[in-house]
Scaffold this active site. Sequence first.
Site, PDB file in Angstrom:
ATOM      1  N   GLU A  39      -1.511  -9.854  -6.408  1.00 30.71           N
ATOM      2  CA  GLU A  39      -1.439 -10.491  -7.722  1.00 30.71           C
ATOM      3  C   GLU A  39      -0.490  -9.732  -8.647  1.00 30.71           C
ATOM      4  O   GLU A  39       0.248 -10.339  -9.430  1.00 30.71           O
ATOM      5  CB  GLU A  39      -2.833 -10.551  -8.363  1.00 30.71           C
ATOM      6  CG  GLU A  39      -3.846 -11.405  -7.617  1.00 30.71           C
ATOM      7  CD  GLU A  39      -4.636 -10.612  -6.590  1.00 30.71           C
ATOM      8  OE1 GLU A  39      -4.090  -9.679  -5.958  1.00 30.71           O
ATOM      9  OE2 GLU A  39      -5.824 -10.938  -6.420  1.00 30.71           O
TER      10      GLU A  39
ATOM     11  N   GLU B 280       0.832  -1.207   0.000  1.00 34.38           N
ATOM     12  CA  GLU B 280       0.000   0.000   0.000  1.00 34.38           C
ATOM     13  C   GLU B 280       0.865   1.255   0.000  1.00 34.38           C
ATOM     14  O   GLU B 280       2.100   1.190   0.094  1.00 34.38           O
ATOM     15  CB  GLU B 280      -0.957  -0.057   1.209  1.00 34.38           C
ATOM     16  CG  GLU B 280      -1.903  -1.242   1.079  1.00 34.38           C
ATOM     17  CD  GLU B 280      -2.968  -1.314   2.155  1.00 34.38           C
ATOM     18  OE1 GLU B 280      -2.858  -0.603   3.183  1.00 34.38           O
ATOM     19  OE2 GLU B 280      -3.922  -2.093   1.961  1.00 34.38           O
TER      20      GLU B 280
HETATM   21  N1  THU Z   1      -5.962  -6.609  -2.429  1.00 32.34           N
HETATM   22  C1  THU Z   1      -5.118  -7.475  -3.077  1.00 32.34           C
HETATM   23  O1  THU Z   1      -3.903  -7.491  -2.810  1.00 32.34           O
HETATM   24  N2  THU Z   1      -5.642  -8.319  -4.015  1.00 32.34           N
HETATM   25  C2  THU Z   1      -6.967  -8.346  -4.353  1.00 32.34           C
HETATM   26  O2  THU Z   1      -7.323  -9.002  -5.316  1.00 32.34           O
HETATM   27  C3  THU Z   1      -7.939  -7.640  -3.530  1.00 32.34           C
HETATM   28  C4  THU Z   1      -7.384  -6.517  -2.716  1.00 32.34           C
HETATM   29  C5  THU Z   1      -5.394  -5.663  -1.459  1.00 32.34           C
HETATM   30  C6  THU Z   1      -5.323  -4.249  -1.959  1.00 32.34           C
HETATM   31  C7  THU Z   1      -5.295  -3.464  -0.673  1.00 32.34           C
HETATM   32  O3  THU Z   1      -3.953  -3.363  -0.233  1.00 32.34           O
HETATM   33  C8  THU Z   1      -6.058  -4.352   0.301  1.00 32.34           C
HETATM   34  O4  THU Z   1      -6.164  -5.629  -0.293  1.00 32.34           O
HETATM   35  C9  THU Z   1      -7.448  -3.837   0.620  1.00 32.34           C
HETATM   36  O5  THU Z   1      -8.158  -3.573  -0.540  1.00 32.34           O
END
Ligand code: THU
Length: 139
Positions: free
Chosen positions: A59, A48
């Site tokens: 992913e 993030e």
């Molecule tokens: N997130 C992922 O890493 N992959 C996904 O397919 C869904 C969401 C992460 C993004 C963000 O850091 C956190 O989950 C909350 O949305």
Amino acid sequence: MVDEQLVDRLTAAARAAREQAYAPYSRFRVGAALLDEQGHIHAGCNVENAAYPQGTCAEAGALAAMVLAGGRRLRAVLVLGEGDIACTPCGGCRQKLREFGPDELPVLVADTTGVRARYTLGELLPASFGPQHLKDLAE
Ligand code: THU
């Protein structure tokens, strides 16, 4: 077909990747593991950012690792999140996976207790736009 031994390998890789997740804002940690055409597994975690839209999904990190290592085709994907609702790949990541995988690509969704659901990419992203749409334009 994803046999149980492969499920275990993907789960272990995604679980270890999730441990490294940088998610100070959502506190929602995700790990992803990909099997490529050479039989190699590549993992990634979400990263993030204080400027929220700049954050990247697990992913995306795993795909970058695969491409860097020379992998070009996906054979299986496992995404591991947390919570009561299974952590299915977000819409943007479904499209990113589509670049390297067919409609038949198995996409497994897991939590810390194990696999919760199994899909194909075609189920998650029907009637998708992909590289084949551009092949007549390629040199
Ligand atoms: N997130 C992922 O890493 N992959 C996904 O397919 C869904 C969401 C992460 C993004 C963000 O850091 C956190 O989950 C909350 O949305």
